[in-house]
Design a protein around this motif. Structure first.
Motif, PDB file in Angstrom:
ATOM      1  N   UNK A  32       9.990   7.322   9.285  1.00 30.29           N
ATOM      2  CA  UNK A  32      11.149   6.835   8.542  1.00 30.29           C
ATOM      3  C   UNK A  32      12.384   7.203   9.350  1.00 30.29           C
ATOM      4  N   UNK A  33      13.331   6.271   9.434  1.00 33.92           N
ATOM      5  CA  UNK A  33      14.596   6.559  10.112  1.00 33.92           C
ATOM      6  C   UNK A  33      15.745   6.019   9.265  1.00 33.92           C
ATOM      7  N   UNK A  42      11.344   1.827   7.829  1.00 34.31           N
ATOM      8  CA  UNK A  42      10.036   2.282   8.307  1.00 34.31           C
ATOM      9  C   UNK A  42       9.904   2.034   9.805  1.00 34.31           C
ATOM     10  N   UNK A  43       9.140   2.900  10.448  1.00 35.17           N
ATOM     11  CA  UNK A  43       8.779   2.731  11.860  1.00 35.17           C
ATOM     12  C   UNK A  43       7.257   2.751  11.953  1.00 35.17           C
ATOM     13  N   UNK A  44       6.729   1.937  12.833  1.00 37.27           N
ATOM     14  CA  UNK A  44       5.282   1.880  13.051  1.00 37.27           C
ATOM     15  C   UNK A  44       5.050   1.637  14.532  1.00 37.27           C
ATOM     16  N   UNK A  70       9.442  12.731   8.018  1.00 36.17           N
ATOM     17  CA  UNK A  70       9.058  11.433   7.448  1.00 36.17           C
ATOM     18  C   UNK A  70       7.982  11.576   6.383  1.00 36.17           C
ATOM     19  N   UNK A  71       7.119  12.559   6.552  1.00 33.98           N
ATOM     20  CA  UNK A  71       6.018  12.751   5.612  1.00 33.98           C
ATOM     21  C   UNK A  71       6.530  12.893   4.182  1.00 33.98           C
ATOM     22  N   UNK A  90       3.187  -5.848   8.571  1.00 35.10           N
ATOM     23  CA  UNK A  90       2.739  -4.685   7.824  1.00 35.10           C
ATOM     24  C   UNK A  90       3.680  -4.450   6.652  1.00 35.10           C
ATOM     25  N   UNK A  91       3.097  -4.038   5.549  1.00 32.99           N
ATOM     26  CA  UNK A  91       3.848  -3.784   4.326  1.00 32.99           C
ATOM     27  C   UNK A  91       3.571  -2.346   3.909  1.00 32.99           C
ATOM     28  N   UNK A  92       4.626  -1.606   3.590  1.00 34.28           N
ATOM     29  CA  UNK A  92       4.502  -0.240   3.125  1.00 34.28           C
ATOM     30  C   UNK A  92       4.657  -0.231   1.614  1.00 34.28           C
TER      31      UNK A  92
END
Length: 109
Positions: A32-33, A42-44, A70-71, A90-92
């Motif tokens: 996460x940023x 979100x970052x992936x 981020x956790x 991608x979907x969070x």
């Protein structure tokens, strides 16, 4: 912990192979940023290394690494993949998000 749906697993495995990563040894780095229209985004990415402060999980044969900060934002999140008409990606599904933007790429608590 972060969960990975079956469709996300299939897409992650394919993308890792295309990028020269080995899904049995390498990681999906989720983070996460600050930024995005809702305040956090979100970052992936894929990664071959971890740090001392990373949290490491495995779900549905996908090895996931998340930095400690981020956790806190991602506990209980399910990573899914959508290939529908409204866009691919991608979907969070984050139970901690109070508000998300229309594109689903940012959120706020």
């Amino acid at each position: 912990m972060i969960k990975v749906s079956e469709t996300a697993k299939q897409r992650v495995m394919a993308l890792m192979a295309e990028g020269g990563f080995d899904a049995s040894k390498d990681y999906v780095r989720v983070g996460v940023k600050s930024g995005g229209c809702s305040g956090l985004s979100y970052e992936l990415n894929f990664d071959k290394k971890t740090t001392e402060t990373d949290k490491i999980f495995e779900d549905n044969a996908v090895r996931i690494v998340v930095d400690k900060k981020s956790f806190l934002y991602l506990v209980g999140t399910v990573l899914e993949y959508s290939g529908g008409l409204n866009g691919k990606g991608f979907v969070f599904n984050n139970p901690n998000a109070q508000r998300t933007c229309g594109c689903g790429e940012s959120f706020s608590l």
